[in-house]
Design a protein around this motif. Structure first.
Motif, PDB file in Angstrom:
ATOM      1  N   PHE A   2      -4.716-103.520 -67.459  1.00 53.37           N
ATOM      2  CA  PHE A   2      -5.996-103.059 -67.495  1.00 53.37           C
ATOM      3  C   PHE A   2      -6.165-101.602 -67.880  1.00 53.37           C
ATOM      4  CE2 PHE A   2      -9.358-101.312 -64.660  1.00 53.37           C
ATOM      5  CZ  PHE A   2     -10.295-102.003 -65.255  1.00 53.37           C
ATOM      6  N   THR A   3      -5.379-100.761 -67.346  1.00 56.98           N
ATOM      7  CA  THR A   3      -5.548 -99.276 -67.787  1.00 56.98           C
ATOM      8  C   THR A   3      -5.546 -98.808 -69.473  1.00 56.98           C
ATOM      9  OG1 THR A   3      -3.441 -98.833 -67.237  1.00 56.98           O
ATOM     10  CG2 THR A   3      -5.129 -98.590 -65.365  1.00 56.98           C
ATOM     11  N   TYR A   4      -4.481 -99.659 -69.860  1.00 57.68           N
ATOM     12  CA  TYR A   4      -4.237 -99.171 -71.178  1.00 57.68           C
ATOM     13  C   TYR A   4      -5.418 -99.800 -72.277  1.00 57.68           C
ATOM     14  CZ  TYR A   4      -0.082 -96.445 -70.892  1.00 57.68           C
ATOM     15  OH  TYR A   4       0.756 -95.439 -70.746  1.00 57.68           O
ATOM     16  N   LEU A   5      -6.046-101.036 -71.930  1.00 57.26           N
ATOM     17  CA  LEU A   5      -7.215-101.562 -72.528  1.00 57.26           C
ATOM     18  C   LEU A   5      -8.196-100.420 -72.550  1.00 57.26           C
ATOM     19  CD1 LEU A   5      -8.739-103.622 -73.994  1.00 57.26           C
ATOM     20  CD2 LEU A   5      -9.179-104.821 -71.677  1.00 57.26           C
ATOM     21  N   LEU A   6      -8.467 -99.819 -71.293  1.00 58.57           N
ATOM     22  CA  LEU A   6      -9.499 -98.840 -71.242  1.00 58.57           C
ATOM     23  C   LEU A   6      -9.109 -97.337 -72.039  1.00 58.57           C
ATOM     24  CD1 LEU A   6     -10.261 -99.059 -67.288  1.00 58.57           C
ATOM     25  CD2 LEU A   6     -11.575-100.036 -69.151  1.00 58.57           C
ATOM     26  N   TRP A   7      -7.660 -97.198 -71.859  1.00 57.45           N
ATOM     27  CA  TRP A   7      -7.353 -96.056 -72.484  1.00 57.45           C
ATOM     28  C   TRP A   7      -7.525 -96.154 -74.130  1.00 57.45           C
ATOM     29  CZ3 TRP A   7      -6.395 -91.470 -70.662  1.00 57.45           C
ATOM     30  CH2 TRP A   7      -5.933 -90.355 -71.471  1.00 57.45           C
ATOM     31  N   MET A  39     -26.157 -90.229 -75.747  1.00 58.43           N
ATOM     32  CA  MET A  39     -25.502 -89.356 -74.908  1.00 58.43           C
ATOM     33  C   MET A  39     -24.981 -90.095 -73.641  1.00 58.43           C
ATOM     34  SD  MET A  39     -23.828 -86.744 -73.738  1.00 58.43           S
ATOM     35  CE  MET A  39     -24.566 -85.325 -74.892  1.00 58.43           C
ATOM     36  N   GLY A  40     -25.961 -91.254 -73.478  1.00 59.65           N
ATOM     37  CA  GLY A  40     -25.691 -91.982 -72.081  1.00 59.65           C
ATOM     38  C   GLY A  40     -24.374 -93.111 -72.590  1.00 59.65           C
ATOM     39  N   ILE A  41     -24.341 -93.375 -73.633  1.00 56.51           N
ATOM     40  CA  ILE A  41     -23.301 -94.610 -74.105  1.00 56.51           C
ATOM     41  C   ILE A  41     -22.091 -93.813 -74.206  1.00 56.51           C
ATOM     42  CG2 ILE A  41     -22.317 -95.845 -76.065  1.00 56.51           C
ATOM     43  CD1 ILE A  41     -25.215 -96.754 -77.019  1.00 56.51           C
ATOM     44  N   ARG A  42     -22.137 -92.490 -74.849  1.00 54.00           N
ATOM     45  CA  ARG A  42     -20.903 -91.769 -74.713  1.00 54.00           C
ATOM     46  C   ARG A  42     -20.179 -91.413 -73.282  1.00 54.00           C
ATOM     47  NH1 ARG A  42     -17.959 -89.534 -79.046  1.00 54.00           N
ATOM     48  NH2 ARG A  42     -19.954 -90.241 -80.266  1.00 54.00           N
ATOM     49  N   SER A  43     -21.126 -90.979 -72.351  1.00 53.79           N
ATOM     50  CA  SER A  43     -20.993 -90.665 -71.019  1.00 53.79           C
ATOM     51  C   SER A  43     -20.087 -91.924 -70.346  1.00 53.79           C
ATOM     52  CB  SER A  43     -22.141 -90.465 -70.324  1.00 53.79           C
ATOM     53  OG  SER A  43     -22.551 -89.218 -70.851  1.00 53.79           O
ATOM     54  N   SER A  44     -20.966 -93.145 -70.600  1.00 52.94           N
ATOM     55  CA  SER A  44     -20.182 -94.334 -70.018  1.00 52.94           C
ATOM     56  C   SER A  44     -18.911 -94.570 -70.786  1.00 52.94           C
ATOM     57  CB  SER A  44     -21.063 -95.498 -70.192  1.00 52.94           C
ATOM     58  OG  SER A  44     -21.242 -95.946 -71.830  1.00 52.94           O
ATOM     59  N   ASP A  45     -18.542 -94.083 -71.985  1.00 53.96           N
ATOM     60  CA  ASP A  45     -16.998 -94.155 -72.602  1.00 53.96           C
ATOM     61  C   ASP A  45     -16.258 -93.631 -71.681  1.00 53.96           C
ATOM     62  OD1 ASP A  45     -17.985 -96.149 -74.198  1.00 53.96           O
ATOM     63  OD2 ASP A  45     -18.542 -94.761 -75.761  1.00 53.96           O
ATOM     64  N   SER A 105      -8.848 -85.275 -78.255  1.00 54.39           N
ATOM     65  CA  SER A 105      -9.013 -84.263 -77.593  1.00 54.39           C
ATOM     66  C   SER A 105      -9.918 -84.255 -76.458  1.00 54.39           C
ATOM     67  CB  SER A 105      -9.511 -82.992 -78.436  1.00 54.39           C
ATOM     68  OG  SER A 105     -10.712 -83.035 -79.254  1.00 54.39           O
ATOM     69  N   GLN A 106     -10.978 -85.461 -76.319  1.00 52.35           N
ATOM     70  CA  GLN A 106     -11.742 -85.800 -75.142  1.00 52.35           C
ATOM     71  C   GLN A 106     -11.107 -86.486 -74.207  1.00 52.35           C
ATOM     72  OE1 GLN A 106     -15.483 -87.238 -77.332  1.00 52.35           O
ATOM     73  NE2 GLN A 106     -16.362 -86.481 -75.456  1.00 52.35           N
ATOM     74  N   VAL A 107     -10.070 -87.399 -74.759  1.00 49.97           N
ATOM     75  CA  VAL A 107      -9.842 -88.590 -73.803  1.00 49.97           C
ATOM     76  C   VAL A 107      -8.405 -87.666 -73.341  1.00 49.97           C
ATOM     77  CG1 VAL A 107      -8.266 -90.413 -74.095  1.00 49.97           C
ATOM     78  CG2 VAL A 107     -10.284 -90.449 -75.569  1.00 49.97           C
ATOM     79  N   SER A 108      -7.585 -87.167 -73.881  1.00 51.64           N
ATOM     80  CA  SER A 108      -6.335 -86.653 -73.429  1.00 51.64           C
ATOM     81  C   SER A 108      -6.301 -85.863 -72.306  1.00 51.64           C
ATOM     82  CB  SER A 108      -5.561 -85.661 -74.389  1.00 51.64           C
ATOM     83  OG  SER A 108      -4.153 -85.301 -73.959  1.00 51.64           O
ATOM     84  N   PRO A 109      -7.432 -84.864 -71.890  1.00 54.65           N
ATOM     85  CA  PRO A 109      -7.617 -83.960 -70.715  1.00 54.65           C
ATOM     86  C   PRO A 109      -7.767 -85.116 -69.583  1.00 54.65           C
ATOM     87  CG  PRO A 109      -8.626 -83.050 -72.482  1.00 54.65           C
ATOM     88  CD  PRO A 109      -8.363 -84.332 -73.015  1.00 54.65           C
ATOM     89  N   LEU A 110      -8.293 -86.234 -69.737  1.00 53.85           N
ATOM     90  CA  LEU A 110      -8.658 -87.024 -68.639  1.00 53.85           C
ATOM     91  C   LEU A 110      -7.373 -87.404 -67.787  1.00 53.85           C
ATOM     92  CD1 LEU A 110     -11.096 -89.508 -70.220  1.00 53.85           C
ATOM     93  CD2 LEU A 110     -11.912 -87.570 -68.794  1.00 53.85           C
ATOM     94  N   GLY A 111      -6.226 -87.129 -68.424  1.00 55.26           N
ATOM     95  CA  GLY A 111      -4.953 -87.322 -67.935  1.00 55.26           C
ATOM     96  C   GLY A 111      -4.655 -86.533 -66.669  1.00 55.26           C
ATOM     97  N   LEU A 132     -16.457 -92.195 -68.644  1.00 61.10           N
ATOM     98  CA  LEU A 132     -16.390 -92.489 -67.361  1.00 61.10           C
ATOM     99  C   LEU A 132     -15.136 -93.756 -67.242  1.00 61.10           C
ATOM    100  CD1 LEU A 132     -19.629 -92.401 -65.843  1.00 61.10           C
ATOM    101  CD2 LEU A 132     -17.710 -90.756 -65.411  1.00 61.10           C
ATOM    102  N   LEU A 133     -15.646 -94.811 -68.204  1.00 64.98           N
ATOM    103  CA  LEU A 133     -14.660 -95.895 -68.355  1.00 64.98           C
ATOM    104  C   LEU A 133     -13.213 -95.484 -68.485  1.00 64.98           C
ATOM    105  CD1 LEU A 133     -17.043 -98.824 -70.154  1.00 64.98           C
ATOM    106  CD2 LEU A 133     -15.837 -98.690 -67.702  1.00 64.98           C
ATOM    107  N   THR A 134     -12.934 -94.762 -69.783  1.00 66.19           N
ATOM    108  CA  THR A 134     -11.663 -93.960 -69.982  1.00 66.19           C
ATOM    109  C   THR A 134     -10.923 -93.572 -68.818  1.00 66.19           C
ATOM    110  OG1 THR A 134     -12.630 -93.962 -72.187  1.00 66.19           O
ATOM    111  CG2 THR A 134     -10.488 -92.959 -71.896  1.00 66.19           C
ATOM    112  N   ALA A 135     -11.877 -92.706 -68.008  1.00 68.19           N
ATOM    113  CA  ALA A 135     -11.100 -91.939 -67.083  1.00 68.19           C
ATOM    114  C   ALA A 135     -10.702 -92.681 -66.035  1.00 68.19           C
ATOM    115  CB  ALA A 135     -12.333 -91.007 -66.429  1.00 68.19           C
ATOM    116  N   ILE A 136     -11.354 -94.114 -65.638  1.00 68.53           N
ATOM    117  CA  ILE A 136     -10.613 -94.962 -64.824  1.00 68.53           C
ATOM    118  C   ILE A 136      -8.991 -95.072 -64.772  1.00 68.53           C
ATOM    119  CG2 ILE A 136     -10.765 -97.387 -63.939  1.00 68.53           C
ATOM    120  CD1 ILE A 136     -13.653 -97.348 -64.703  1.00 68.53           C
ATOM    121  N   ALA A 137      -8.660 -95.359 -66.286  1.00 71.41           N
ATOM    122  CA  ALA A 137      -7.107 -95.373 -66.299  1.00 71.41           C
ATOM    123  C   ALA A 137      -6.360 -94.170 -65.872  1.00 71.41           C
ATOM    124  CB  ALA A 137      -6.866 -95.446 -68.128  1.00 71.41           C
TER     125      ALA A 137
END
Length: 311
Positions: free
Chosen positions: A219-224, A1-7, A234-240, A9-14
């Protein structure tokens, strides 16, 4: 869960950084060059990353890079600017916020991912939150602008899902370089035909283009794309949804714009929708996880003739 949470958070930076695009565009870039600006965001960043990775796409990945470059950058950026020019900013942002719902549908069709009710509720709540953030009573609808906004949302949704479906045989950095370079190249003839030449650039213009290219794009699209390689679309898109939140907060802190109670409610609604979308995926993974980490049908007992000990 910790690894996925960090993923996550990193993706949300974009999208959080993308929220600064409005400030940079209005305060640092010459006005009236939307396609040229989009091209100068993608192409230099893509070429720079290609110099770093020193690997060009070949075979089917050459075609896929141009398809994804068009969906994620060329067509999406063009439709985004058409929508922004023909609609009030609040209407354009609200129309574009339908993208996570489109991603849910496309993920079901293309990836076979289940469409969970909570994810749909989260998408609707996110749209409502964005509407509370940016819509005004004087907002008007323009059919062409609305159509462009929807087309842009569909384009980015397809790009998001296909970026996960077409798992590349390279690192996220190389995959990002391919798409940025391809998307930027496709915008070159469009900018040349539709827009005049840029005026002489000031130091502020150069600073703005440098920030958008290196930070706001490369930088942002690398994270994305890194996030898309590890998480469900469906996890990544709502971060937009975080993008308009950051844009509003920057306007409040930097440009001294007013922050109303309705906008505060919109911010809270957006954060709630993002949490719901992540919770929906977490519960789906928990429900599908095998008992005690074993596949109950084949892994509980060793096969005949095997010791069952690790090799």
């Amino acid at each position: 869960m910790g690894i996925r949470s960090s993923d996550i958070l990193l993706t949300a930076i974009a999208p959080a950084i993308w929220g600064s695009t409005y400030l940079v565009t209005t305060e640092f870039l010459p006005a009236g060059y939307p396609v040229t600006v989009a091209m100068l965001r993608a192409l230099p960043a893509g070429l720079l990353l290609l110099l770093v990775v020193r690997q060009m796409p070949t075979g089917v990945w050459l075609a896929r890079s141009f398809v994804l470059g068009a969906l994620n950058f060329s067509f999406f950026q063009t439709m985004l600017f058409v929508s922004a020019y023909r609609l009030p900013g609040g209407v354009a942002a609200t129309v574009g916020a339908i993208q996570p719902l489109i991603v849910i549908v496309l993920s079901r069709i293309v990836l076979g991912s289940p469409a969970r009710a909570l994810s749909v509720v989260a998408g609707v709540a996110g749209m409502a939150g964005v509407a509370l953030l940016v819509l005004t009573p004087k907002a008007a609808l323009d059919p062409v602008g609305v159509a462009a906004g929807l087309a842009g949302a569909v384009s980015m949704a397809f790009g998001t899902v296909l970026s996960r479906h077409w798992t590349p045989p390279v690192s996220p950095l190389t995959f990002t370089a391919w798409q940025l370079a391809a998307g930027g190249l496709l915008l070159v003839p469009v900018a040349f035909l539709l827009e005049p030449s840029l005026p002489s650039l000031t130091a502020a213009n150069i600073l703005g283009f440098t920030y958008l290219g290196l930070i706001g794009t490369a930088f942002t699209y690398l994270l994305w794309f890194r996030g898309l390689s590890r998480l469900e679309p469906s996890q990544v898109s709502p971060l937009g949804f975080l993008s308009p939140v950051v844009a509003i907060l920057i306007g409040w802190t930097v440009l001294d714009q007013q922050l109303t109670a309705v906008q505060v409610l919109g911010i809270a609604t957006v954060f709630a929708s993002v949490w719901m979308s992540q919770y929906a995926q977490a519960t789906r993974r928990a429900a599908s996880a095998p008992l005690f980490g074993f596949n109950q049908r084949t892994d509980l007992l060793p096969a005949s003739g095997e010791s069952g000990c690790p090799q």
